[in-house]
Design an enzyme around this catalytic site. Structure first.
Site, PDB file in Angstrom:
ATOM      1  N   ASP A   1       0.896  -1.146  -0.045  1.00 42.07           N
ATOM      2  CA  ASP A   1       0.111   0.012  -0.230  1.00 42.07           C
ATOM      3  C   ASP A   1       1.129   1.209   0.011  1.00 42.07           C
ATOM      4  OD1 ASP A   1      -2.553   1.635   0.624  1.00 42.07           O
ATOM      5  OD2 ASP A   1      -1.706   1.795   2.667  1.00 42.07           O
TER       6      ASP A   1
ATOM      7  N   ASP B   1      -1.151  -0.559   5.855  1.00 39.65           N
ATOM      8  CA  ASP B   1      -1.074  -0.080   7.163  1.00 39.65           C
ATOM      9  C   ASP B   1      -2.506  -0.266   7.870  1.00 39.65           C
ATOM     10  OD1 ASP B   1      -2.847   1.272   5.676  1.00 39.65           O
ATOM     11  OD2 ASP B   1      -2.123   3.408   6.402  1.00 39.65           O
TER      12      ASP B   1
ATOM     13  N   ASP C   1      -7.229  -1.540   4.240  1.00 37.94           N
ATOM     14  CA  ASP C   1      -6.514  -2.813   3.412  1.00 37.94           C
ATOM     15  C   ASP C   1      -6.925  -3.892   3.925  1.00 37.94           C
ATOM     16  OD1 ASP C   1      -4.670  -0.743   2.726  1.00 37.94           O
ATOM     17  OD2 ASP C   1      -3.560  -1.212   4.250  1.00 37.94           O
TER      18      ASP C   1
HETATM   19  P1  ADP Z   1      -3.698   4.542  -0.316  1.00 41.73           P
HETATM   20  O1  ADP Z   1      -3.843   3.250  -1.286  1.00 41.73           O
HETATM   21  O2  ADP Z   1      -2.859   5.415  -0.641  1.00 41.73           O
HETATM   22  O3  ADP Z   1      -3.803   4.236   1.025  1.00 41.73           O
HETATM   23  P2  ADP Z   1      -6.791   4.930   0.199  1.00 41.73           P
HETATM   24  O4  ADP Z   1      -7.297   3.755  -0.574  1.00 41.73           O
HETATM   25  O5  ADP Z   1      -6.742   4.811   1.390  1.00 41.73           O
HETATM   26  O6  ADP Z   1      -5.145   5.163  -0.499  1.00 41.73           O
HETATM   27  O7  ADP Z   1      -7.239   6.277  -0.504  1.00 41.73           O
HETATM   28  C1  ADP Z   1      -7.305   6.638  -1.921  1.00 41.73           C
HETATM   29  C2  ADP Z   1      -7.516   8.111  -2.342  1.00 41.73           C
HETATM   30  O8  ADP Z   1      -8.828   8.256  -1.905  1.00 41.73           O
HETATM   31  C3  ADP Z   1      -6.754   9.027  -1.476  1.00 41.73           C
HETATM   32  O9  ADP Z   1      -5.492   9.206  -2.217  1.00 41.73           O
HETATM   33  C4  ADP Z   1      -7.787  10.240  -1.587  1.00 41.73           C
HETATM   34  O10 ADP Z   1      -7.694  10.952  -2.714  1.00 41.73           O
HETATM   35  C5  ADP Z   1      -9.153   9.359  -1.345  1.00 41.73           C
HETATM   36  N1  ADP Z   1      -9.550   9.311   0.030  1.00 41.73           N
HETATM   37  C6  ADP Z   1      -9.782   8.232   0.965  1.00 41.73           C
HETATM   38  N2  ADP Z   1     -10.271   8.673   1.888  1.00 41.73           N
HETATM   39  C7  ADP Z   1     -10.205   9.969   1.942  1.00 41.73           C
HETATM   40  C8  ADP Z   1     -10.592  11.038   3.192  1.00 41.73           C
HETATM   41  N3  ADP Z   1     -10.825  10.361   4.071  1.00 41.73           N
HETATM   42  N4  ADP Z   1     -10.715  12.284   2.723  1.00 41.73           N
HETATM   43  C9  ADP Z   1     -10.113  12.563   1.733  1.00 41.73           C
HETATM   44  N5  ADP Z   1      -9.842  11.797   0.510  1.00 41.73           N
HETATM   45  C10 ADP Z   1      -9.930  10.403   0.979  1.00 41.73           C
HETATM   46 MG    MG Z   2      -4.018   3.114   2.826  1.00 40.19          MG
END
Ligand code: ADP
Ligand code: MG
Length: 637
Positions: free
Chosen positions: A337, A530, A534
């Protein structure tokens, strides 16, 4: 040593003191002539002293219809030898067998204690202040969340919390394997199990004792030993088939050759009559039984795994069972991730763009909408806003994973998230050409601008990828929900072999499934995350590794391995530990089987007597156990 072991040691010593002069007499080295019955009676003293518990266990086994175990083998062999007049050998076998048992017991105890010491994080008490302002010791179980506890220098922090007064250095080595003290001050979160080194701390607890880091880790470690690896299961199944097989083979060895000789007359000339013929073969069968005792393999394999788990936890790597150690050693692909795993997950706001309303107001809307989320982005936005958040202003919060947040703030419909969220909400947004993660904000369906935030790589991210390559990992793939441009940049900077961007949590599962298909053939895939959204991928991969998951319950539950200090370098280390451990297991199996096979052949041919057999058995066991203990020493790996 436990009481039982001390008792056994005493019995071994007493029996040995008795045994040696008797043996010298029976072999005619010391010229004392004793009638045979007297010699037998005297030999029975050390025999029963040292072996009565083995005899008892063998009898109990027969009564409970679980006949074939080591105790049974030893009992039949030694009783057989004594019945044939080989008193010395019979007693010696029992004596040496018990020496082996004693050694093994001490070794197992030592590695268990070693783990207990490594895991010396169980807090015994908490200090709370009573009405007179005096400190009172209470059971940490009784302290409620949001209480104030006091931790003096030298004490263990009993419950997770946030410092409200004081500053100090903490020793977190029992938790993270990192020996450098960590400086903490007001508003820092602290984990239970750390030791307060210098200053008095007042801490507001954020969890109950059972839900605190120390309790969770202890529970995890205690359960780890019960999850058996394939090798261990194989061994216990093997022993179940092997021992009866050996018994019947011994019976055949005792009966068939002499019958054959008697019927055909072949080789009869070599024996001094029929009695001598039978005596010889029964004795060989007894020797065969002693040789075939499988203790070295049976004991050293679980011990190796146990030591491996202990060694790893000393390095801040918690492995939930020996089966995972085995899988980890076969990993060839590692998927990651991004946020919180390769990057620190603590974003800085670098700019606010295209905002028709005041930039500060955009940030305020975003921070308020994000007030309940534990996503690293939310935490960062709240930190950038900096003011205390009045949750009464926020309602109807909806977190859409991989997209962002919808909420009602001060009566207005606010959307905070990425392009996908804007598309979903039907808001026209502006693209940003800046480097970084872009968080768009819309208020009541009107575009209110975007916040550019950027994350830093973790200190060891690059080295971690190099270390993985050196450990023979063929593919390192980053799976992220963030934008393509950010993903490309990170992948290049740390040297990943592949990356996939703009994934929703369910897309990540699909990606992992595709990668799993590519693996095959005994190559395994690990996913490192993390824990924030996930959990499904963590459990779908062959092995799930959670990073710095101490905060996130979902990850602790879904992951098979937990890296306690967030350090991506520990991934390669965990793999090296697992390989060392598996290597030692294989060495032990091979070594024990080769020596056994050689002894079996020699014994069947009549070239090895019982002395050789028992010395070989105990010798192999001691060496195997010493080898297994090496699994504990993984610091320099
Ligand atoms: P990563 O794979 O980097 O862990 P996530 O799946 O957690 O990413 O989130 C992917 C994208 O969704 C983030 O880069 C953001 O653009 C958006 N996102 C997710 N959760 C939030 C949140 N709580 N507030 C704002 N944007 C979010
Ligand atoms: Mg994440």
């Amino acid at each position: 040593m436990t009481k039982k072991q001390k008792n056994l040691l005493l019995r071994v010593i007493v029996a040995a003191v008795f045994f040696v002069p008797l043996y010298l007499i029976s072999e005619g080295i010391v010229p004392v002539s004793l009638p045979k019955w007297a010699l037998l009676a005297l030999f029975l003293v050390p025999y029963l002293t040292v072996g009565y518990d083995i005899l008892r266990k063998a009898l109990l086994g027969i009564r409970n219809r679980r006949v074939f175990d080591e105790c049974f083998l030893m009992t039949v062999a030694t009783v057989g030898a004594i019945a044939l007049g080989e008193y010395g050998e019979g007693v010696a076998v029992m004596l040496l067998y018990q020496v082996g048992e004693l050694f093994q017991g001490v070794a197992v105890g030592r590695s268990r204690r070693n783990i207990a010491e490594l895991m010396d994080i169980r807090p015994d008490y908490a200090n709370i202040e009573n009405d007179e302002g005096q400190l009172e010791r209470v059971d940490p179980d009784e302290v409620e969340t949001d209480s104030i506890i006091v931790v003096q220098p030298g004490e263990k922090i009993p419950i997770d919390g946030v410092i409200v007064e004081g500053s100090s250095a903490l020793n977190t080595s029992a938790l993270t394997g990192e020996s450098k003290p960590v400086d903490v001050g007001v508003d820092d979160a602290v984990m239970s199990g750390s030791i307060n080194l210098s200053g008095l701390l007042r801490i507001r607890t954020t969890a109950e004792f059972d839900e605190s880091t120390a309790s969770k880790i202890l529970e995890l470690v205690e359960n780890a030993a019960s999850r058996k690896s394939k090798s261990e299961n194989f061994i216990s199944k093997f022993a179940r088939v092997y021992t009866p097989f050996v018994c019947f083979a011994a019976l055949a060895l005792a009966v068939l050759p002499p019958l054959f000789t008697m019927v055909t007359g072949l080789g009869m000339a070599g024996y001094d009559g029929v009695g001598a013929l039978w005596r010889e073969w029964v004795l060989r069968a007894c020797t065969f039984l002693v040789i075939s005792c499988p203790c070295a393999v049976v004991i050293s394999i679980p011990l190796s795994f146990f030591a491996g788990l202990g060694g790893a936890s000393g390095q801040g790597i918690l492995i939930k069972g020996s089966n995972y150690l085995e899988t980890l050693s076969q990993v060839r692909t590692v998927a990651f991730d991004k946020t919180g795993t390769i990057t620190k997950g603590s974003f800085e706001v670098t700019a606010v763009h295209h905002n028709p309303i005041d930039a500060r107001k955009v940030l305020e809307y975003a921070a308020l909408a994000e007030c309940h989320s534990s996503h690293p982005i939310s935490q960062s936005l709240r930190r950038a806003y900096g003011e205390k958040i009045d949750q009464a202003r926020v309602s109807e919060v909806q977190e859409i994973s991989g997209h962002g947040i919808l909420a009602v703030v001060d009566g207005a419909n606010v959307a905070v998230g990425n392009e996908k969220l804007m598309n979903r909400a039907g808001v026209a947004f502006l693209h940003c050409h800046h480097e970084g993660t872009i968080i768009h904000v819309a208020v009541d369906g009107e575009y209110a601008g975007h916040i550019v935030i950027s994350d830093e790589l973790k200190d060891h991210a690059r080295q971690a990828m190099d270390a993985l390559k050196r450990a023979g990992i063929e593919k390192t793939v980053m799976l992220t929900g963030d934008a393509e441009s950010v993903a490309r940049r990170v992948a290049q900077d740390v040297g990943l072999t592949e990356y996939r961007a703009e994934l929703l949590p369910q897309d990540k599962v699909a990606c992992v499934e595709a990668l799993l298909k590519d693996c095959g053939g005994g190559k395994k895939l690990a996913f490192v995350g993390d824990g924030i959204n996930d959990a499904p991928v963590l459990s779908r991969a062959d092995i799930g590794i959670a990073m710095g998951a101490l905060g996130s319950d979902a990850a602790i539950e879904a992951a098979d391995i937990v890296l306690m200090d967030d350090d991506p370098l520990k991934i390669a280390k965990a793999i090296r530990i697992s390989r060392k451990c598996l290597g030692i297991v294989k060495q032990n199996i091979a070594f024990a089987l080769i020596v056994k096979a050689a002894c079996l052949v020699l014994g069947a041919l009549g070239l090895a007597n019982m002395w050789v057999a028992i010395v070989a058995d105990v010798g192999v066991m001691i060496l195997a156990v010493l080898n297994a203990i090496r699994c504990l020493f993984v610091k320099k790996l």
